[in-house]
Design a protein around this motif. Structure first.
Motif, mmCIF file in Angstrom:
data_model
loop_
_atom_site.group_PDB
_atom_site.id
_atom_site.type_symbol
_atom_site.label_atom_id
_atom_site.label_comp_id
_atom_site.label_asym_id
_atom_site.label_seq_id
_atom_site.Cartn_x
_atom_site.Cartn_y
_atom_site.Cartn_z
ATOM 1 N N LEU A 54 29.510 27.245 60.628
ATOM 2 C CA LEU A 54 30.730 27.497 59.857
ATOM 3 C C LEU A 54 31.728 28.159 60.794
ATOM 4 O O LEU A 54 31.377 29.080 61.523
ATOM 5 C CB LEU A 54 30.424 28.437 58.677
ATOM 6 N N ARG A 55 32.944 27.672 60.782
ATOM 7 C CA ARG A 55 33.972 28.246 61.650
ATOM 8 C C ARG A 55 35.040 28.941 60.830
ATOM 9 O O ARG A 55 35.612 28.344 59.922
ATOM 10 C CB ARG A 55 34.625 27.154 62.514
ATOM 11 N N TYR A 56 35.283 30.191 61.144
ATOM 12 C CA TYR A 56 36.404 30.937 60.580
ATOM 13 C C TYR A 56 37.528 31.043 61.605
ATOM 14 O O TYR A 56 37.273 31.175 62.801
ATOM 15 C CB TYR A 56 35.980 32.363 60.236
ATOM 16 N N ILE A 57 38.742 31.039 61.124
ATOM 17 C CA ILE A 57 39.881 31.513 61.915
ATOM 18 C C ILE A 57 40.445 32.741 61.176
ATOM 19 O O ILE A 57 39.992 33.051 60.078
ATOM 20 C CB ILE A 57 40.962 30.416 62.120
ATOM 21 N N PRO A 58 41.397 33.449 61.756
ATOM 22 C CA PRO A 58 41.932 34.606 61.030
ATOM 23 C C PRO A 58 42.551 34.194 59.693
ATOM 24 O O PRO A 58 43.128 33.104 59.567
ATOM 25 C CB PRO A 58 42.996 35.151 62.003
ATOM 26 N N ALA A 59 42.426 35.061 58.707
ATOM 27 C CA ALA A 59 42.966 34.788 57.373
ATOM 28 C C ALA A 59 44.490 34.790 57.376
ATOM 29 O O ALA A 59 45.134 35.382 58.246
ATOM 30 C CB ALA A 59 42.463 35.851 56.388
ATOM 31 N N ARG A 60 45.065 34.106 56.386
ATOM 32 C CA ARG A 60 46.510 34.164 56.168
ATOM 33 C C ARG A 60 46.730 34.495 54.702
ATOM 34 O O ARG A 60 46.140 33.862 53.820
ATOM 35 C CB ARG A 60 47.182 32.840 56.550
ATOM 36 N N GLU A 61 47.609 35.427 54.418
ATOM 37 C CA GLU A 61 47.708 36.001 53.081
ATOM 38 C C GLU A 61 48.016 34.956 52.013
ATOM 39 O O GLU A 61 47.536 35.070 50.874
ATOM 40 C CB GLU A 61 48.769 37.109 53.047
ATOM 41 N N ASP A 62 48.839 33.937 52.335
ATOM 42 C CA ASP A 62 49.201 32.963 51.303
ATOM 43 C C ASP A 62 48.073 31.962 51.055
ATOM 44 O O ASP A 62 48.013 31.349 49.990
ATOM 45 C CB ASP A 62 50.493 32.228 51.692
ATOM 46 N N SER A 93 32.635 34.230 63.456
ATOM 47 C CA SER A 93 33.551 35.191 62.828
ATOM 48 C C SER A 93 34.385 35.909 63.872
ATOM 49 O O SER A 93 34.965 36.962 63.611
ATOM 50 C CB SER A 93 32.760 36.223 62.002
ATOM 51 N N ARG A 94 34.443 35.338 65.082
ATOM 52 C CA ARG A 94 35.272 35.899 66.159
ATOM 53 C C ARG A 94 34.907 37.361 66.452
ATOM 54 O O ARG A 94 35.759 38.152 66.807
ATOM 55 C CB ARG A 94 36.764 35.783 65.809
ATOM 56 N N LYS A 95 33.649 37.698 66.272
ATOM 57 C CA LYS A 95 33.142 39.049 66.544
ATOM 58 C C LYS A 95 33.886 40.115 65.739
ATOM 59 O O LYS A 95 33.936 41.258 66.148
ATOM 60 C CB LYS A 95 33.205 39.362 68.054
ATOM 61 N N ASP A 96 34.426 39.740 64.608
ATOM 62 C CA ASP A 96 35.212 40.663 63.793
ATOM 63 C C ASP A 96 34.422 40.993 62.532
ATOM 64 O O ASP A 96 34.241 40.145 61.659
ATOM 65 C CB ASP A 96 36.550 39.994 63.449
ATOM 66 N N ILE A 160 30.930 25.798 67.890
ATOM 67 C CA ILE A 160 31.573 27.108 67.760
ATOM 68 C C ILE A 160 31.092 28.035 68.874
ATOM 69 O O ILE A 160 30.156 27.724 69.604
ATOM 70 C CB ILE A 160 31.247 27.773 66.402
ATOM 71 N N GLY A 161 31.747 29.164 68.959
ATOM 72 C CA GLY A 161 31.198 30.298 69.681
ATOM 73 C C GLY A 161 30.676 31.302 68.673
ATOM 74 O O GLY A 161 31.283 31.505 67.625
ATOM 75 N N TYR F 56 39.106 26.421 72.717
ATOM 76 C CA TYR F 56 37.965 26.627 73.608
ATOM 77 C C TYR F 56 36.822 27.275 72.832
ATOM 78 O O TYR F 56 37.056 28.105 71.945
ATOM 79 C CB TYR F 56 38.334 27.582 74.744
ATOM 80 N N ILE F 57 35.603 26.927 73.194
ATOM 81 C CA ILE F 57 34.434 27.736 72.822
ATOM 82 C C ILE F 57 33.848 28.250 74.135
ATOM 83 O O ILE F 57 34.307 27.860 75.215
ATOM 84 C CB ILE F 57 33.406 26.927 71.987
#
Lengths: 238, 238, 238, 238, 238, 238
Positions: A54-62, A93-96, A160-161, F56-57
């Motif tokens: 599963l790949r996440y990118i940063p959330a966007r409020e809208d 989760s981009r280590k977040d 993913i990473g 990139y990964i």
């Protein structure tokens, strides 16, 4: 023979991640252990299975409001229902870990669906509940906030990473009490076999060291130690 | 009297690292506690002993291959066989736990050789095994990969930094369930004696606080509290 | 009705921090969970209470010497003796755990005085002792050194940041095995009530998932699931 | 004589922050230089003046909306209008530069009001404009977002931490091309005088080193070098 | 031929660190560029020379006081006077720039003594002065405080880590406007020659791209592009 | 009207990223500015254009060797040749600048192909060359090593994170001397228009502040100030 089957899985269930990383290092792989995460339930079984991602990118409020979960195509929810039995659900989760990658209900659902485990380089919520499941779950830190606060689910089952380690769908993911290692699929059998043999040898070395032996001459072994190892192996029947 | 002997050791075995850091602070030492590490086996005995050190620098691919361990002069292996009984093996891993500082076999060997404990500002591998030894081992995080991936062993028993704390060979290293403190050798007796007395006093304060006393007047103590402490001390025979 | 009373407290004692963050998120609050800290004593009771705060700034060598504790107006000591029963003592340590925010004696005193718990974004000392108290204490890492080495206590009961979360005196602070969430006082009742209902619903969902249900249709629920939930609720009497 | 007056200011205008930190170190102060920040306008004049402070805590969504600036008591706006001429405006932004501490208009207003400079451990916005003012502004990184996104202004002119350095209102803040140092008010004259002398001496050493002299014997100086320094000093009239 | 001589040095003076890292990567070296540092004086000449090293460990208050510099054996001072002309002075500061690795006077002395440059993974003080020297100096950040506050000089010319890169005395250190790369001594000639050729080729590619060429077919080159390159090379006489 | 056209672009070319983030914040967007990066060539033109992305990964040793660039489908190379004129090439490098995201030749090619700029949350190599192009390039730090050492190019033109900001293909990316902001495509016109007006107003405020006006009453403006603004606007013809 396929690179991964029940026999390979059975072998991997008995090998430590430490031994696996050495077998991978011998083939030039230096970056296969996911740093910075740990297991929630120390009593869970070992984890072995192909990666489903599963790949996440940063959330966007809208885009990331509470109603998105009504959509059955939402990648997090869809992934949980589609991840094949025996697979490991691996999340970028981009280590977040400032918001959760998933929570107790979804992890329980994965467990019930027969997944082999779940891994994120972020955090899970409802960790007191997850800690009671007989299911291996690895994360960086407990994180109560809903994923919507920080993570936008965008894709399932793409490369993913995770914790700076590359993970391709189908790679074999192994977890023990130490952490998680990712094995490229095509190498799984070869690595499992070599690491299985190495495990037998290191058990012999442990025995020797517990008896008071120096590590010189046995770790790595000189010819005499190899002979002794052969005898030990016959004796213990491994 | 030498700055460190069995009597000093015995005293230090009963003093917390918290109390030791205060005695050191009173003498101007602000940087004696190794931050960012924790004990693997919470049931291990206390750790007290002189430092024996290992220094790593970053690995280099042409130098750090799997066959280096065949060399009995390899500093990691040599150090494990040379560290004197009663000493603490302290490793400078540059606070990098992306590969292991040492693994289960070497830690077991140190334990069998009578070392007092092992400390790294990196990570250990085979931590599920290390966690079962009655041996104090402190690190930053489990790390399955072999040291060769990131660490090149370069020296034994030279002054090092460990977790931003200076460690000179022979310095007295003390570990409890909270962490690890490093005492300059020449101060070990003086610190042990003052901290031992302070421990008795703080046990008295704990008793008072558990009974419901305010901290005002007893921590720090006013003259009346000091009198009461003297009476308590005679009563409990310390 | 006041925003916080015994009834609100009782409800909050049974709600997870995960569920609370979602109720807060629905009202636009994204930053209410204190990341990077964990509970010392996993067996401690839940923590619910209004915030009483202590603010540290960085220490200065001429001001922060061992004799400052003789002053009954020293904010750390004064705070420990003034924090009202039922309150949570929350410390702004600027996320710096290189020296302690407080130690075992003060934490025991707070416990005896009836405080509901203690939270720092730094570290505590004497953590082996604190871990034995039936008292919730949350921190980033054990830290043996006295606060004087890094922290200068400057204020009590002013607005602070704790782990990047704003904390105003009187805000309701809730802690469970996952971590700590801060609820603006004026919202405490509203959040408690909504989260209480949500907890009942999620318990139903857990039951369903354990029985093998898909999450689709129940999490979030479709009309049919809502009906089933109503029936379940009557059945289990919640 | 007061610890700070025009004479002290004039001296400090000609002394490097490096030399000041050494004079402070000799008196036991180890933590006076604000790490991690740099000057925006390299051509700005030196900065010397008493600290006037602004304290931020983390923002809260219900409190920090765009209309708060209509309130003339908003601490950021009030501070900018109240900071006395000759003072340095120092901001505690908790080392968080993900939103701005202030922007071009407020910095210009401070400049016009006669402030001596501005310092944050966060970031400024409108930095291309700020970089054109003949006004020293120090920060960690450019940060376009309005402060409301991350920072809630809570207090003016209270003791703060800035970049892990304690800053009390009235402390003397000095900035050069290297960075910013904070001098406790009561020491300003003493430090200025000693550092002024040291600057003369180091100018002599520079001259010697540029001529090819070894550092041995002159830095630190032996008796012969001190004689030579006296002669040099008479010759250059300093 | 020796691995490093004036001819190798001359070649390296004209090759970018980017091109060098690729030549090293082709031989299996992945960790040769020192991340996180930059040059102070952008107008300084290129830096090429063998490494002469200084090793710091963390400072200790009783050992690191202002009078240590009176000792001509103090490793920092001794190193500055002993570093051979043409060498690069490389400092292991454990990536800690909270105190200086060296200052303007010592850097000037190194420059006058004919050193090729200076590199630390910490920071320098007196950077406004250093920035005016025609001398390449690389660091992480300006740092006014004297080294005694954080760094204890312990050794000269031993193997060290600098910014996570292994540096052995005699390794060839090359710096340009981008940063610093470390070449194992035995490979210096081979790398210089290959990278020199690659530089000629990339200059050809730049020319083509500036003229509007696609990168396909020329970077990397197909047979036709190689022919064109040969022609170009004859034409421009390289 | 489309959300983005030449008129919108022209407006955005004259608006600061600071003003844009405020307009976005008013609509609930808190996370639109890419922290931790800066422009390489301070003299480059402003950057405005739709995002074209590269993902990139982490690299894998068996996949990321020097010959991969022979493949015209390699996503990095393909992306550089396919990115439409006027677009901004935005790279997800997972905030890792230990190897380059791209180098001078590819950046020059993008410039020649008419791209509007390039952004990575990692680093570029050949930065001394890139710094001479009249082309905006934003990154975290110079990074000489080839991307193959750390980055595996996997996708072009998919949604990514860049410096913790979500970036969808087609989003409008704006860069100035302060940094880079990402505007959701559908809001581009609305944001451009509001921010354009706000820019006129803030220019008026700057004028007033430079003349000596207080910020009270004008920033934000009271009715009188709004009248004055209207007069000013007519006078200066904006």
């Amino acid at each position: 023979m396929p690179p991964y089957d029940e026999g390979v899985r059975a072998k991997l269930m008995s090998i430590s991640t430490a031994t696996l990383t050495t077998a991978l290092f011998k083939r030039g792989f230096r970056n296969t252990f996911i740093c910075g995460i740990s297991i929630i339930n120390a009593n869970a079984p070992r984890m072995v299975g192909p990666a489903y991602t599963l790949r996440y990118i940063p959330a966007r409020e809208d885009l990331d409001h509470i109603r998105v979960f009504e959509d059955r195509e939402h990648p997090q929810r869809k992934g949980v229902e589609e991840c094949p039995p025996g697979h490991v659900f691996v999340i970028d989760s981009r280590k977040d870990h400032s918001a959760a990658s998933a929570g107790g209900i979804l992890v329980t659902r994965l467990f019930k669906r027969g997944a082999a485990g779940i891994v994120t380089d972020g955090g899970f919520r409802d960790t007191p509940d997850i800690g009671k499941l007989p299911f291996p779950a690895y994360h960086a830190a407990p994180s109560a906030p809903t994923n919507l606060i920080r993570h936008h689910a965008i894709d399932v089952n793409v490369p993913i990473g995770c914790g700076d380690v590359p993970v391709f769908p189908g790679d074999i993911v192994v977890g023990d009490g130490e952490g998680v290692v990712v094995i490229p699929l095509y190498l799984a059998r070869e690595i499992a076999e070599e690491a299985f043999e190495q495990t037998v040898f290191e058990d012999f070395v442990y025995d020797k060291v517990v008896e008071g032996s120096s590590i010189f001459g046995i770790y790595p072994p000189d010819p005499e130690a190899l002979q002794e190892f052969d005898a030990w192996r016959r004796k213990v029947g491994r």
